[in-house]
Design a protein around this motif. Structure first.
Motif, PDB file in Angstrom:
ATOM      1  N   GLU A  95     -33.139 -39.240 -68.792  1.00 17.67           N
ATOM      2  CA  GLU A  95     -33.796 -38.335 -67.851  1.00 17.67           C
ATOM      3  C   GLU A  95     -35.306 -38.538 -67.766  1.00 17.67           C
ATOM      4  OE1 GLU A  95     -36.002 -35.736 -68.305  1.00 17.67           O
ATOM      5  OE2 GLU A  95     -36.104 -35.846 -70.494  1.00 17.67           O
ATOM      6  N   GLU A  96     -35.927 -38.990 -68.873  1.00 13.81           N
ATOM      7  CA  GLU A  96     -37.382 -39.175 -68.828  1.00 13.81           C
ATOM      8  C   GLU A  96     -37.742 -40.219 -67.776  1.00 13.81           C
ATOM      9  OE1 GLU A  96     -35.443 -39.501 -71.482  1.00 13.81           O
ATOM     10  OE2 GLU A  96     -36.234 -38.397 -73.206  1.00 13.81           O
ATOM     11  N   PHE A  97     -36.952 -41.292 -67.718  1.00 17.77           N
ATOM     12  CA  PHE A  97     -37.200 -42.330 -66.714  1.00 17.77           C
ATOM     13  C   PHE A  97     -36.842 -41.836 -65.308  1.00 17.77           C
ATOM     14  CE2 PHE A  97     -36.302 -45.678 -70.177  1.00 17.77           C
ATOM     15  CZ  PHE A  97     -37.652 -45.909 -70.388  1.00 17.77           C
ATOM     16  N   LEU A  98     -35.752 -41.092 -65.259  1.00 16.49           N
ATOM     17  CA  LEU A  98     -35.218 -40.704 -63.957  1.00 16.49           C
ATOM     18  C   LEU A  98     -36.052 -39.611 -63.288  1.00 16.49           C
ATOM     19  CD1 LEU A  98     -32.734 -41.721 -62.461  1.00 16.49           C
ATOM     20  CD2 LEU A  98     -31.435 -39.835 -63.446  1.00 16.49           C
ATOM     21  N   THR A  99     -36.558 -38.664 -64.072  1.00 12.63           N
ATOM     22  CA  THR A  99     -37.149 -37.470 -63.454  1.00 12.63           C
ATOM     23  C   THR A  99     -38.674 -37.425 -63.515  1.00 12.63           C
ATOM     24  OG1 THR A  99     -37.090 -36.033 -65.422  1.00 12.63           O
ATOM     25  CG2 THR A  99     -35.059 -36.180 -64.132  1.00 12.63           C
ATOM     26  N   SER A 100     -39.312 -38.468 -64.028  1.00 11.81           N
ATOM     27  CA  SER A 100     -40.776 -38.434 -64.082  1.00 11.81           C
ATOM     28  C   SER A 100     -41.375 -38.835 -62.741  1.00 11.81           C
ATOM     29  CB  SER A 100     -41.281 -39.374 -65.183  1.00 11.81           C
ATOM     30  OG  SER A 100     -40.707 -40.647 -65.014  1.00 11.81           O
ATOM     31  N   TYR A 101     -42.633 -38.442 -62.521  1.00 14.20           N
ATOM     32  CA  TYR A 101     -43.351 -38.824 -61.309  1.00 14.20           C
ATOM     33  C   TYR A 101     -44.095 -40.133 -61.567  1.00 14.20           C
ATOM     34  CZ  TYR A 101     -45.683 -38.173 -56.853  1.00 14.20           C
ATOM     35  OH  TYR A 101     -46.112 -38.333 -55.562  1.00 14.20           O
ATOM     36  N   THR A 102     -44.727 -40.647 -60.532  1.00 18.20           N
ATOM     37  CA  THR A 102     -45.636 -41.784 -60.660  1.00 18.20           C
ATOM     38  C   THR A 102     -46.596 -41.537 -61.825  1.00 18.20           C
ATOM     39  OG1 THR A 102     -45.498 -42.139 -58.312  1.00 18.20           O
ATOM     40  CG2 THR A 102     -47.421 -43.059 -59.415  1.00 18.20           C
ATOM     41  N   PRO A 103     -46.806 -42.521 -62.673  1.00 19.05           N
ATOM     42  CA  PRO A 103     -47.571 -42.282 -63.914  1.00 19.05           C
ATOM     43  C   PRO A 103     -49.082 -42.133 -63.721  1.00 19.05           C
ATOM     44  CG  PRO A 103     -46.873 -44.570 -63.777  1.00 19.05           C
ATOM     45  CD  PRO A 103     -46.219 -43.875 -62.627  1.00 19.05           C
TER      46      PRO A 103
END
Lengths: 416, 474
Positions: free
Chosen positions: A76-84
């Motif tokens: 989920e960290e990869f899937l739900t994060s925004y542009t860094p």
């Protein structure tokens, strides 16, 4: 919550909206439970045919996707994060993107790669816009991917850049002198699967003072000399074969890699390595003065959200495959394709182009193209793509074996 | 942390391609590359590496994410399952349309829903992100004027509060950008708009509610001015979450809209994409949509083409996997649920704003789904900047709001809590912000050096741009 705001209803928060707009009624369906939604969409999914073997590519390639790819990228960290934009809490996606950039530079023989583009088609278009410069004319060939050609027309047309499409009737691109173009765009393997002589085309273009953008399926780069090694300025393409399902055409993964001199002109995001306040390694979005949120109408492109999660997927896929795995894979695809081509010619089809090809090739079976693909369809096989009533563009990946190909050949023998 | 290449051990392998059962084909040696360097690791090592990276990434499921203008709402898990159904996942885009009726039905159904939500007549799902949708819509604007023989409309009007993508998209589509001023309330300055809208204007690009979280209450007047000048009204759907199901851009006088399915319609952002940026338009613009379009025929759904199309903007039909997720979202919520989402998003924003209203809000009155605070006074009084406050929030488990945007507000912090934040989350966020502000007055250095709890401290971004290292030297 309403008490704190001194309201009796949340509707009062919409008092700035003109009343005549709010009076308008518009109907949508009733909501459903998640279980009902699943059922409704699963029913739609079941209306699509599924095939026991697939011999169609033409820009969308069925490969085996290792379970570890799906497992890791579903976190989920990869899937739900925004542009860094906040690097301190985004080191994971930033580092993965940096690793992806390194892998694409290695495959293409280039110095700098962007974080991703929407598709191979838009990567090609944006690369040509970047390179067009003062000459403002792009030259390409009729043997490139047709969607890429259409996308090029759209992007170049918008900026008033001319596009000349040279015919490639015998399959290969051959650059004549005096086109007056400032950019050459070629694709290798081209749409018909033929491996172009990239070095020769680059030399011809350079002699005319043109920049060269080379597109292509990056899986072929596991075997062949890279665009960078051949002297090209920019390499683009779609990395969908690296772990992304065909998914009815998207999301895929446009990539763009270039020689160092283009670093500050590139469209799209780039991750760079730096140090944090304690001197430890850190990754950040860099060279942002190229981008729309800083430069607005003077930006090198409008792109912001791109295909970050797809780039992560490709990085995981390439890490699992390694160089040897990727070469084995490319070799298997090519070997399968050459076997099928040989067998099809044995039963009456002819190869339309007698040229070196990678894992796609064109047969000619006068008047029989749709009869053949229809016969395959009836047996649950997605045959090659009919280009017209006579020609079929075939593709073989590692997902088919000898038995699958022999079945195609025996059906072809009946039809032809 | 070491990179995947640094962890690589020569000769180590993991994935085996199944053996060849036909003769191996060898290409002519001259065409082949001499070397290829990719990581050499076992499967457990690769999985461990990327799992470690995931733990250094902050997602919506990790905590409150009030990133203004980005609508970081919860992404329902069901949607991932649906998009991965074999019928969708394994659908080849060039299979015959009559064999892919499920995919075409997804396109047709979602298009119809989006048309209903926006008050428009026709839709393309082809654009792959919001900016791509803007570009597509502007190409349609140009094709529309040209089809009428009107070649002189070379300018696009854009308010100074707009997202940076608006002017960048206008430039890509070959237009000149003319900036329209905001008035004291942060709304479009009608006098300035009247002055600038003319026979060379192609369109006005407008975000409503705007980036200050204010509804353009004179929207009908704005549309009248623009239409009287012969230009089109373009709606940037970045902030549709505030009014979805309440009012429709089509009723406000807009002619074209782009939506962000990865914002408003719950598809996950994936660390920066893939997104999806459909364009919806009024009937008179439908002929200019990108090819191909899904059409209904007696024999089912088919792909059709238009002689007037503004052109294709990407391969195939765009990010299909993303719009399956948006369709699942709309089907689950229904019209009433979408409206409730918007109302709750606005309530949440107003609640959080009220809780921290002692603290330099920008503008008077209520906001819509997001609001802006200015840290200018704090900076002048304590030396603590908007970025310092943002980094302080990170240490308190909160993803920072959008910083230094919109550009018309000094030291801006822009909060968008979305409807999926609970009251408890909002209360905790208000407490955290209060704590950070108090710290600014008592121990500003603690904030200058924040964050303290993250895998890295603040990185040297200027150094990264000055001397770029954009790949690993292998």
């Amino acid at each position: 919550m309403l008490d704190l705001l001194g309201l009796t209803s949340a509707e009062e928060l919409f008092s700035d909206l003109p009343k005549e707009l709010r009076r308008k009624k518009f109907a949508l369906s009733e909501g459903r439970s998640q279980q009902e939604t699943y059922k409704a969409l699963a029913e739609l999914a079941s209306r699509n045919a599924t095939y026991k073997s697939v011999f169609r590519g033409a820009g969308s390639y069925v490969h085996y996707i290792p379970a570890a790819v799906t497992s890791v990228t579903s976190r989920e960290e990869f899937l739900t994060s925004y542009t860094p934009y906040q690097p301190e809490i985004s080191q994971g996606i930033l580092q993965a993107t940096f690793e992806f950039q390194t892998m694409m530079c290695e495959l293409t023989g280039m110095d700098v790669a962007t974080a991703s583009h929407y598709s191979g088609a838009t990567a090609a278009a944006e690369a040509c816009v970047m390179c067009a410069g003062k000459g403002r004319k792009v030259v390409t060939f009729s043997n490139i991917d047709p969607d890429t050609l259409d996308t090029l027309r759209t992007y170049l047309g918008a900026r008033g850049i001319a596009l000349e499409v040279l015919s490639a009737d015998n399959g290969n691109a051959v650059l004549k002198s005096g086109t007056g173009g400032s950019v050459l765009y070629i694709q290798s393997p081209n749409y018909y699967g033929i491996v172009e002589d990239v070095s020769l085309l680059v030399s011809a273009a350079k002699a005319e003072g043109m920049k060269v953008v080379v597109g292509g399926n990056p899986l072929a780069l596991a075997l062949f000399r890279s665009p960078g090694e051949c002297g090209a300025d920019v390499a683009v393409g779609d990395a969908q074969p690296f772990g992304l399902p065909v998914s009815f055409g998207g999301p895929y993964l446009g990539y763009m890699a270039a020689k160092r001199e283009f670093m500050r002109k590139l469209p799209g995001r780039i991750v760079g390595e730096t140090k944090d306040a304690e001197g430890d390694r850190a990754f950040v979005l860099t060279l942002q003065t190229r981008e729309q949120h800083i430069r607005r109408e003077k930006a090198t492109s409008n792109i912001c959200s791109n295909q970050a999660h797809c780039a992560l997927t490709a990085a995981v896929y390439l890490s699992l495959m390694g160089a040897r795995g990727l070469k084995d894979l490319a070799t298997k695809c090519a070997s399968n394709a050459h076997y099928l081509a040989r067998e099809l010619t044995r039963v009456g089809a002819k190869l339309f182009y007698e040229k070196e090809f990678f894992h796609e090739f064109v047969t000619i079976t006068p008047g029989k193209a749709s009869a053949l693909t229809a016969a395959l369809e009836r047996k649950g096989i997605l045959g090659g793509l009919p280009l017209d009533e006579h020609r079929i563009l075939w593709c073989c990946t590692e997902c088919v074996g000898k038995a699958d190909m022999d079945e195609v050949v025996s059906i072809a023998e009946e039809v032809l | 942390m070491k990179t995947v290449f640094e962890k690589s051990v020569k000769g180590r392998r993991c994935f085996e391609v199944s053996a060849l059962d036909v003769e191996k084909y060898d290409f002519e040696a001259g065409a082949l590359r001499s070397s290829l360097r990719l990581p050499e690791l076992s499967e457990p090592e690769v999985v461990a590496h990327y799992t470690a990276l995931s733990k250094r990434t902050f997602g919506v499921d990790d905590g409150f994410y009030p990133l203004g203008s980005c609508t970081m709402k919860y992404n329902p898990k069901l949607h991932e399952v649906i998009a991965a159904l074999p019928g969708f996942r394994d659908a080849h885009p060039l299979a015959r349309a009559d064999k892919m009726q499920g995919s075409l039905a997804v396109i047709d159904t979602l298009s119809a829903y989006l048309a209903g939500i926006t008050g428009m007549d026709a839709v393309t799902l082809q654009p792959c992100a919001g900016a791509h949708g803007e570009f597509t819509a502007l190409l349609m604007v140009r094709a529309y004027h040209r089809a009428r023989g009107d070649e002189k409309r070379v300018k696009v009007l854009i308010p100074d509060s707009a997202h940076g993508t608006n002017p960048a998209s206008a430039a890509m589509a070959g237009f000149e950008v003319v900036t329209v001023k905001s008035d004291a309330d942060g709304l479009v300055d009608l006098a300035d708009l009247s002055l600038k809208a003319g026979e060379d204007t192609a369109a006005l690009m407008l975000t409503n509610p705007n980036t200050l979280g204010k509804f353009e209450k004179h929207i009908l007047k704005i549309a009248e001015i623009v239409h009287e000048a012969g230009a089109l009204m373009y709606y940037d759907g970045a902030n549709l979450n505030a009014v979805m199901g309440v009012v429709r851009p089509g009723d406000m006088g807009f002619d074209l809209v782009h939506l962000n399915l990865h914002k408003t319609f719950s598809a996950p952002h994936g660390g920066g994409g893939p997104g999806s940026g459909p364009v919806c338009c009024k009937a008179e613009l439908a002929a200019f949509l990108p090819d191909p379009q899904v059409t209904r025929t007696e024999r089912g759904f088919r792909f059709g083409r238009s002689d007037w199309s503004a052109g294709r903007v990407t391969a195939f039909y765009g990010n299909f996997g993303v719009y399956v997720k948006a369709l699942a979202y709309i089907v689950t919520l229904g019209g009433k649920g979408l409206r409730e989402a918007a109302v709750t998003a606005v309530l949440n924003a107003n609640y959080l704003r009220e809780k921290i209203s002692y603290f330099y809000p920008v503008g008077e009155g209520r906001c819509m789904h997001e609001f802006v605070l200015s840290m200018r006074k704090l900076r002048e009084e304590t030396g603590v900047t908007a970025a310092d406050v943002a980094k302080g929030l990170i240490d308190r488990g909160i993803h920072p709001p959008t910083m230094y945007f919109p550009l018309i507000v000094e030291d801006a912090l822009m909060f968008e809590p979305t409807e999926t934040a609970s009251k408890e989350t909002l209360d905790a966020a208000a407490d955290a912000l209060k704590e950070v502000i108090e710290l600014a007055y008592t121990d500003p250095d603690a904030l200058h050096s924040a964050p303290h709890t993250t895998p890295i401290r603040r990185p040297d971004e200027a150094g990264a741009a000055r001397d770029p290292v954009v790949k690993e030297e292998l």
